[in-house]
Design an enzyme around this catalytic site. Structure first.
Site, short mmCIF file in Angstrom:
data_model
loop_
_atom_site.label_atom_id
_atom_site.label_comp_id
_atom_site.label_asym_id
_atom_site.label_seq_id
_atom_site.Cartn_x
_atom_site.Cartn_y
_atom_site.Cartn_z
N PRO A 1 0.78 -1.24 0.00
CA PRO A 1 0.00 0.00 0.00
C PRO A 1 0.81 1.29 0.00
O PRO A 1 1.20 1.81 1.03
CB PRO A 1 -0.84 -0.11 1.28
CG PRO A 1 -0.17 -1.12 2.13
CD PRO A 1 0.86 -1.82 1.32
N GLU A 2 1.06 1.82 -1.18
CA GLU A 2 1.43 3.23 -1.33
C GLU A 2 0.35 3.83 -2.22
O GLU A 2 -0.64 3.16 -2.51
CB GLU A 2 2.83 3.36 -1.93
CG GLU A 2 3.91 2.89 -0.97
CD GLU A 2 5.31 3.20 -1.46
OE1 GLU A 2 5.48 4.15 -2.23
OE2 GLU A 2 6.24 2.47 -1.06
#
Length: 280
Positions: free
Chosen positions: A2-3
């Site tokens: 998760p970016e």
DNA sequence: ACGGATGTTCGCGC
DNA sequence: CGCGCGAACATCCG
């Protein structure tokens, strides 16, 4: 992973899976993801609510339900949202399930660094952690000028500044590593010493890194494009310590900045020199 | 088996 | 006060 690109992808999935639909039933086993909130309160307030919209702010997801119910969600390090048929067993480490008709949408997070929290929908955008978020390189144009203004006069390392969501939204260790390599900027350079032309290159590099990662995600979600070589590192610099730089063949090195490993090419990204500062 | 991992937050010390 | 640093969180993977 998760970016910004992964969270944007998750937002798109949630929209496709749930917007316009009503949560018939919510399930939330007690877990750290709830951060002390009562599971029964969460499930009771979500039951019967129709999802109206999903927004991403930096790496946060904002879910707007009817009746002024809002859900703030963060994927932490290992969180993801998955779609399953209702009645099918939830995946391991499922922390929240939203069931609607024949489908079930599960929030899965082994390490539980992520979180979900109920708020009034009208309050989501004004939450302290949301309000301080800087410009978003996916939603708006973040060029050299804006980047320079946001970085300001700080002497901390450019990579640490890039990963500060108050400076710019959604940049994590992977994107920061990739963008600095593309822009040929050493990650430990004092942010205030990065020149205007370097900031322009950095702004372009951030956009390019995001685009590449989003393309990879889109391809992955299409089964026909599943790579037969899933073990391959899809990144240009991240995770490539010891491997040759694709531009100059010099082996990547690594250093710790802000507590995070930071790969860089010692030739393409020359180290800052104290001598240069003294000469000024 | 040991070390490291995509994020955030807190406390400590300078 | 601003900032750097390390730790903590909990589990998986190579």
């Amino acid at each position: 992973m998760p970016e910004l690109p992964e969270v944007e992808h998750a937002a798109g999935c949630l929209r496709a899976w749930l917007v316009g639909r009503t949560v018939d039933r919510a399930v939330a086993p007690a877990s750290r993801v709830l951060r002390g909130a009562a599971p029964a309160t969460l499930t009771r307030k979500l039951r019967g609510r129709r999802l109206r919209a999903v927004e991403r702010r930096s790496k946060y997801l904002l879910l707007f339900f009817d009746a002024d119910v809002g859900l703030l969600a963060h994927l932490g390090m290992t969180g993801k949202w998955v779609l399953r048929a209702r009645g099918e067993a939830a995946p391991q480490h499922t922390r929240l399930s939203l069931e609607s008709g024949a489908r079930a949408v599960h929030y899965v997070d082994p390490r539980m660094f992520g979180r979900v929290a109920l708020h009034r929908a009208a309050d989501l955008e004004a939450l302290p952690e949301i309000r301080v978020i800087g410009p978003d390189p996916h939603r708006e144009r973040v060029g050299a000028k804006l980047l320079g203004e946001r970085i300001g006069k700080t002497k901390r390392a450019i990579k640490v500044a890039l990963m500060d969501p108050r400076v710019i939204a959604g940049i994590g260790n992977i994107l920061a590593t990739e963008a600095l390599w593309r822009a040929r900027i050493h990650p430990a350079r004092p942010a205030s010493a990065v020149t205007a032309s370097e900031l322009a290159a950095l702004a372009r590099a951030i956009r390019a890194s995001i685009r590449l990662q989003m393309g990879t995600l889109a391809a992955e979600s299409d089964a026909t494009y599943l790579s037969e070589d899933a073990s391959d590192n899809p990144f240009l610099a991240y995770g490539r310590v010891g491997e040759p730089c694709s531009r100059c063949q010099t082996p990547f090195e690594t250093m710790i900045l802000g507590g995070r490993s930071s790969a860089f090419c010692p030739r393409c990204q020359p180290a800052p020199r104290r001598a240069a500062q003294r000469l000024r």
